[in-house]
Design an enzyme around this catalytic site. Structure first.
Site, PDB file in Angstrom:
ATOM      1  N   TYR A 111       4.986   6.529 -13.440  1.00 22.63           N
ATOM      2  CA  TYR A 111       6.051   7.244 -12.867  1.00 22.63           C
ATOM      3  C   TYR A 111       6.452   6.626 -11.863  1.00 22.63           C
ATOM      4  O   TYR A 111       5.925   5.886 -11.005  1.00 22.63           O
ATOM      5  CB  TYR A 111       5.690   8.931 -12.504  1.00 22.63           C
ATOM      6  CG  TYR A 111       4.703   9.105 -11.468  1.00 22.63           C
ATOM      7  CD1 TYR A 111       5.128   9.320 -10.302  1.00 22.63           C
ATOM      8  CD2 TYR A 111       3.361   8.806 -11.656  1.00 22.63           C
ATOM      9  CE1 TYR A 111       4.674   9.550  -9.179  1.00 22.63           C
ATOM     10  CE2 TYR A 111       2.538   8.881 -10.409  1.00 22.63           C
ATOM     11  CZ  TYR A 111       3.131   9.229  -9.081  1.00 22.63           C
ATOM     12  OH  TYR A 111       2.254   9.470  -7.933  1.00 22.63           O
ATOM     13  N   ASN A 165      -6.258   2.638  -7.215  1.00 21.27           N
ATOM     14  CA  ASN A 165      -6.134   2.362  -5.956  1.00 21.27           C
ATOM     15  C   ASN A 165      -6.870   1.273  -5.516  1.00 21.27           C
ATOM     16  O   ASN A 165      -8.025   1.793  -5.085  1.00 21.27           O
ATOM     17  CB  ASN A 165      -5.378   3.356  -5.098  1.00 21.27           C
ATOM     18  CG  ASN A 165      -4.352   4.275  -5.609  1.00 21.27           C
ATOM     19  OD1 ASN A 165      -3.780   3.966  -6.535  1.00 21.27           O
ATOM     20  ND2 ASN A 165      -3.999   5.502  -4.939  1.00 21.27           N
ATOM     21  N   TYR A 167      -7.742  -0.674  -2.142  1.00 17.37           N
ATOM     22  CA  TYR A 167      -7.164  -0.902  -0.629  1.00 17.37           C
ATOM     23  C   TYR A 167      -8.090  -2.126  -0.133  1.00 17.37           C
ATOM     24  O   TYR A 167      -9.215  -2.145  -0.345  1.00 17.37           O
ATOM     25  CB  TYR A 167      -7.583   0.529   0.009  1.00 17.37           C
ATOM     26  CG  TYR A 167      -6.890   1.695  -0.514  1.00 17.37           C
ATOM     27  CD1 TYR A 167      -5.584   1.952   0.111  1.00 17.37           C
ATOM     28  CD2 TYR A 167      -7.349   2.628  -1.152  1.00 17.37           C
ATOM     29  CE1 TYR A 167      -4.931   3.271  -0.381  1.00 17.37           C
ATOM     30  CE2 TYR A 167      -6.799   3.787  -1.866  1.00 17.37           C
ATOM     31  CZ  TYR A 167      -5.361   3.916  -1.312  1.00 17.37           C
ATOM     32  OH  TYR A 167      -4.914   5.171  -1.464  1.00 17.37           O
ATOM     33  N   HIS A 176       2.000  12.499   1.356  1.00 17.47           N
ATOM     34  CA  HIS A 176       2.598  13.252   0.099  1.00 17.47           C
ATOM     35  C   HIS A 176       2.065  14.230  -0.685  1.00 17.47           C
ATOM     36  O   HIS A 176       0.837  14.395  -0.358  1.00 17.47           O
ATOM     37  CB  HIS A 176       2.669  11.751  -1.031  1.00 17.47           C
ATOM     38  CG  HIS A 176       1.496  11.494  -1.480  1.00 17.47           C
ATOM     39  ND1 HIS A 176       0.400  10.552  -0.894  1.00 17.47           N
ATOM     40  CD2 HIS A 176       0.798  11.629  -2.693  1.00 17.47           C
ATOM     41  CE1 HIS A 176      -0.550  10.423  -1.691  1.00 17.47           C
ATOM     42  NE2 HIS A 176      -0.469  11.028  -2.731  1.00 17.47           N
ATOM     43  N   HIS A 238      -1.214  14.966   1.783  1.00 18.14           N
ATOM     44  CA  HIS A 238      -2.421  14.394   2.174  1.00 18.14           C
ATOM     45  C   HIS A 238      -2.158  12.973   2.069  1.00 18.14           C
ATOM     46  O   HIS A 238      -1.141  12.245   1.633  1.00 18.14           O
ATOM     47  CB  HIS A 238      -3.566  14.660   0.785  1.00 18.14           C
ATOM     48  CG  HIS A 238      -2.981  14.340  -0.352  1.00 18.14           C
ATOM     49  ND1 HIS A 238      -2.336  15.306  -1.218  1.00 18.14           N
ATOM     50  CD2 HIS A 238      -3.376  13.098  -1.128  1.00 18.14           C
ATOM     51  CE1 HIS A 238      -2.163  14.608  -2.380  1.00 18.14           C
ATOM     52  NE2 HIS A 238      -2.661  13.450  -2.394  1.00 18.14           N
ATOM     53  N   ARG A 249     -11.902  -0.679  -0.209  1.00 21.45           N
ATOM     54  CA  ARG A 249     -12.195   0.627  -0.982  1.00 21.45           C
ATOM     55  C   ARG A 249     -11.244   0.647  -1.985  1.00 21.45           C
ATOM     56  O   ARG A 249      -9.941   0.271  -2.346  1.00 21.45           O
ATOM     57  CB  ARG A 249     -11.980   1.749  -0.082  1.00 21.45           C
ATOM     58  CG  ARG A 249     -12.108   3.037  -0.748  1.00 21.45           C
ATOM     59  CD  ARG A 249     -11.624   4.151   0.203  1.00 21.45           C
ATOM     60  NE  ARG A 249     -11.578   5.539  -0.470  1.00 21.45           N
ATOM     61  CZ  ARG A 249     -10.629   6.289  -1.003  1.00 21.45           C
ATOM     62  NH1 ARG A 249      -9.319   5.749  -0.764  1.00 21.45           N
ATOM     63  NH2 ARG A 249     -10.865   7.343  -1.479  1.00 21.45           N
TER      64      ARG A 249
END
Length: 420
Positions: A111, A165, A167, A176, A238, A249
């Site tokens: 999205y 994700n 990191y 968000h 959050h 991570r």
């Protein structure tokens, strides 16, 4: 404790309310009410309200340690394979979204969000057309989703969207709320590679990046499953703070896309792709230190920036030209002054060619009768030839100063001096 007070906080709050009455100015009825400072319309939240919000956030969060050390290592190898495939460019265009210190990999459904939106604001997010991103890899169903379904963390067949994700140390994701009109609740996430924390209610500021104190900071360990729903998912933001990512991570976010979620049409998606690519190119051109050739259908802002650059280049060229002209003129002036001084003073070659013979402290010219006469005058006056020459030079300099003519030095050669 005073009568009627059930808690010390109530007592402090009661005394704080009466403090305003004691600070009230005397004779305030005599002042014009229009000149009084207006109090802000909002009221400061009480300690009880903040505690109540913290309770709501904790009620909407559930955690369980579901994956063992060996299972984490196996899943982390699969995540590394996903990263390698993304580096090789083998995924679809909308599958990979790269950002500084953080990369996202969308599977099943993707999205638009953040800077990709033509119109900013909540509720503007849209799903990409079907097939816009790659399908969910089989290992996510086999190693992750199946374990969540067995533990009855999520219902069977609930997950149809997965995001990884990745990191790097210092990476973050800003505050968000996952779009309510796109994703069902609960939202499940599984953390790998290292421990971190999920923060609620933070505010970000940039240049440099700073994050306010969170209302709730939820520790997340490696192999831990976190579910958020209710108030924690819908009513408060959050984020992942940079200070909470101390080592690499990765997190796998598992969600269910609503069947009636708004989706981009194929034509709209192509226009959106052109818009995002144009914005990326403009940012790259803005930060670049070199000149790039642009197409004829460039925007007015880019043509204006080109004109500004050309004007700056022209100004630099004129400035450099003026500097070079000044340096050239200065060199010519210095050369002309050297020539004039060399004409008025004997050169080194002439000095070499006309040696002066000095014997017993006196100069001698063997052939000039004029020099012999001068030598006889020096004997009578008691001056040596060197002293006489210095005296003549001093007299000549005084005379030249009074007549405002350039100084003329006396040339000395062996024909003008006689041996004393």
């Amino acid at each position: 404790m005073a009568a009627g007070m059930t808690d010390l906080r109530h007592k402090l709050d009661s005394s704080y309310r009466h403090l305003g009455d004691r600070k009230r100015k005397p004779f305030e009825d005599e002042y014009d009410s229009s000149r009084r400072r207006r109090r802000p319309s909002f009221e400061r939240r009480s300690f009880e309200d903040e505690i109540e919000e913290v309770k709501k956030i904790h009620e909407g969060c559930k955690q369980c340690q579901l994956f063992s050390e060996s299972e984490c290592r196996e899943i982390e190898k699969k995540i590394d394979e996903v990263v390698e495939i993304g580096k090789n460019g083998k995924y679809k265009e909308h599958t990979v979204d790269k950002a500084p210190l953080r990369n996202k990999y969308f599977f099943g459904e993707g999205y638009t969000y953040g800077a990709q939106l033509a119109k900013r604001g909540p509720g503007q997010e849209r799903l990409y057309p079907h097939g816009g991103v790659d399908e969910i890899p089989k290992w996510i169903f086999e190693l992750v989703v199946s374990r969540l379904e067995e533990a009855e963390v999520v219902p069977k067949g609930f997950i149809n969207s997965a995001v990884i994700n990745d990191y790097l140390p210092g990476g973050c994701i800003v505050s968000h709320v996952d779009p309510i009109h796109i994703f069902d609740r609960p939202i499940a996430s599984v953390s790998f590679f290292s421990d971190s924390a999920l923060s609620f209610g933070c505010k970000f500021s940039f240049k440099p990046i700073r994050v306010s104190k969170p209302k709730v900071c939820l520790p997340i360990s490696r192999g831990c499953v976190t579910l958020i729903s209710g108030y924690a998912a819908n009513e408060v933001t959050h984020c992942i703070r940079p200070e909470d990512v101390k080592a690499r991570r990765a997190v796998i976010i598992l969600r269910r896309v609503l069947p009636d979620a708004p989706r981009l049409e194929p034509s709209t998606a192509s226009d959106h792709d052109r818009h995002t690519s144009a914005s990326r190119h403009s940012k790259r051109d803005h930060h670049s230190h070199h000149h790039h050739h642009r197409s004829k259908d460039s925007s007015p802002t880019s043509s204006r920036s080109e004109r500004e650059r050309s004007e700056k280049d022209r100004y630099r060229y004129d400035k450099d030209k003026d500097r070079s002209d000044r340096e050239r003129n200065g060199k010519e002036r210095g050369r002309s002054e050297k020539e004039r001084s060399s004409e008025s003073s004997p050169s080194r070659e002439s000095k070499r060619k006309s040696p002066v013979s000095v014997e017993n402290g006196s100069h001698a010219s063997r052939s000039s009768p004029h020099g012999q006469a001068k030598a006889e005058d020096d004997k009578q006056s008691g001056l040596s030839p060197l002293k006489r020459l210095r005296k003549e030079e001093e007299e000549g300099l005084k005379r030249e100063k009074t007549e405002a003519v350039p100084p003329k030095r006396v040339k000395i050669n062996r024909h003008q001096l006689s041996k004393s």
